[in-house]
Design a protein around this motif. Structure first.
Motif, PDB file in Angstrom:
ATOM      1  N   LEU A 161       2.528   2.230  -4.175  1.00 31.75           N
ATOM      2  CA  LEU A 161       1.432   1.555  -4.897  1.00 31.75           C
ATOM      3  C   LEU A 161       1.872   1.002  -6.247  1.00 31.75           C
ATOM      4  N   GLY A 221       0.844  -1.202   0.000  1.00 34.22           N
ATOM      5  CA  GLY A 221       0.000   0.000   0.000  1.00 34.22           C
ATOM      6  C   GLY A 221       0.869   1.238   0.000  1.00 34.22           C
ATOM      7  N   SER A 222       0.254   2.388  -0.118  1.00 33.26           N
ATOM      8  CA  SER A 222       0.960   3.666  -0.111  1.00 33.26           C
ATOM      9  C   SER A 222       1.658   3.885   1.234  1.00 33.26           C
ATOM     10  N   TYR A 272      -4.105   3.445 -10.130  1.00 26.53           N
ATOM     11  CA  TYR A 272      -2.959   2.532  -9.923  1.00 26.53           C
ATOM     12  C   TYR A 272      -3.426   1.087 -10.089  1.00 26.53           C
ATOM     13  N   LEU A 304      -5.545   0.120   1.160  1.00 23.49           N
ATOM     14  CA  LEU A 304      -5.879   1.460   0.674  1.00 23.49           C
ATOM     15  C   LEU A 304      -6.610   2.198   1.786  1.00 23.49           C
TER      16      LEU A 304
END
Lengths: 217, 217
Positions: free
Chosen positions: A122, A36-37, A151, A139
């Motif tokens: 991502l 994830g980010s 993405y 997310l």
């Protein structure tokens, strides 16, 4: 020439990924690749998961970060074994690094489950197979409901989607329907878990998923 | 061999970056490279900036995304020219892509300022010079105050730090002191702007920075 070299890099990575799969099978371990980010709440998600199922599943954690031991130190407080990888400037973990980490962590006993917390990103991590059973895409609602469409590679490959930071939902314009609808367009089957790692809201379905997967494996 | 090729990639990129710098100087344009995680609020930050100084500065936007025209469509509504780059699976913009975009956008008239919204990613974009005057690092409070220490390369190189989504501050455990303290350890001089792109709070200092830079250039 650039493409040729990238092919070689991926080929070498895939060979290590196969090694990892053999190692995991031999030791009866399931491994999830959590992607994830930065700031999506991956570490908090793992902390809560450990708190909820750590008495029934023997869990190990592999932490990937460019720098610092911060995430490993957080996980260490939960009492489960953790192995930190610092990549310096590299934007993802590769199967070779994971091989070393797996062998390192398995020196500390037997495991049912190993979670790899990949570099917060991502894009790059989804391109490298590390031998995992599934990628878990995380997310946060704070990132916005347009991220699945923007993405797509990670979300298309994910074995599960975790929508995190549900506690912030009411303070954002995030639409759960838009996000999960976009997810279903690229991923027909993977389960979706919307949850809040602070309060534990939404974790029932997730822990059931983990525990039932363990029985059937 | 991998390292050799990476050197060649960077060398080719740097040649294009020099081209871009020459082009920007010739046309009297300042260019900022806006970098942050997915969902850090980069597009909203640009929308608000355009709304506040678009009458005094002629602004153009170059949008980078893996997929979709979503960000370009948002910018288009503000009335400023926008050029969308879709990279497919690539995790950053390079100077060659920016060269094409710059020439494309400059077909639409004269500009004082061009903002490049890079791919949402705290790692890869900071490694590629695109010929910009400064990198603007955007970090949302929802991501956590540990991100500067965990992803140091971008923050060390930034010409300014924007701490975004200030409206969410009270719902998170983000410490402004911890984040800006960590930033100062890797970056002694760059100004820090804490702001909220929805209400416009904190934008005064930022727009003053933009306008005064324009006068002196």
């Amino acid at each position: 020439m650039e493409i040729k070299v990238m092919e070689n890099v991926l080929k070498a990575n895939d060979a290590w990924a196969r090694e990892n799969r053999a190692f995991l099978e031999e030791h009866g371990i399931r491994m999830f690749n959590v992607i994830g980010s930065p700031g999506a709440g991956k570490t908090a998600f793992l902390e809560k998961t450990i708190g909820l199922v750590g008495d029934r599943l023997k869990i190990g954690i592999i932490e990937g970060d460019l720098a610092t031991l911060k995430d490993a130190e957080r996980i260490q407080k939960t009492g489960v074994p953790v192995y930190q990888i610092n990549t310096g400037t590299a934007c993802h973990l590769n199967a070779n690094l994971i091989n070393t980490a797996l062998k390192g962590i398995c020196g500390e006993g037997r495991f049912d489950l190993v979670f790899v917390e990949n570099i917060g990103n991502l894009v790059c991590p989804s391109g490298f197979d590390i031998g995992e059973h599934a990628k878990i895409a995380v997310l946060s609602v704070a990132e916005g409901d347009d991220k699945v469409e923007k993405y797509p590679p990670l979300f298309a490959k994910a074995g599960a989607l975790v929508v995190s930071k549900l506690d912030l939902l009411e303070y954002t314009n995030f639409s759960m329907e838009a996000a999960t609808g976009a997810f279903r367009k690229v991923n027909r089957d993977a389960p979706i878990f919307a949850l809040d790692s602070l309060s534990g809201r939404g974790f029932d379905a997730w822990t059931e998923f983990l525990l039932s997967g363990q029985e059937s494996s």
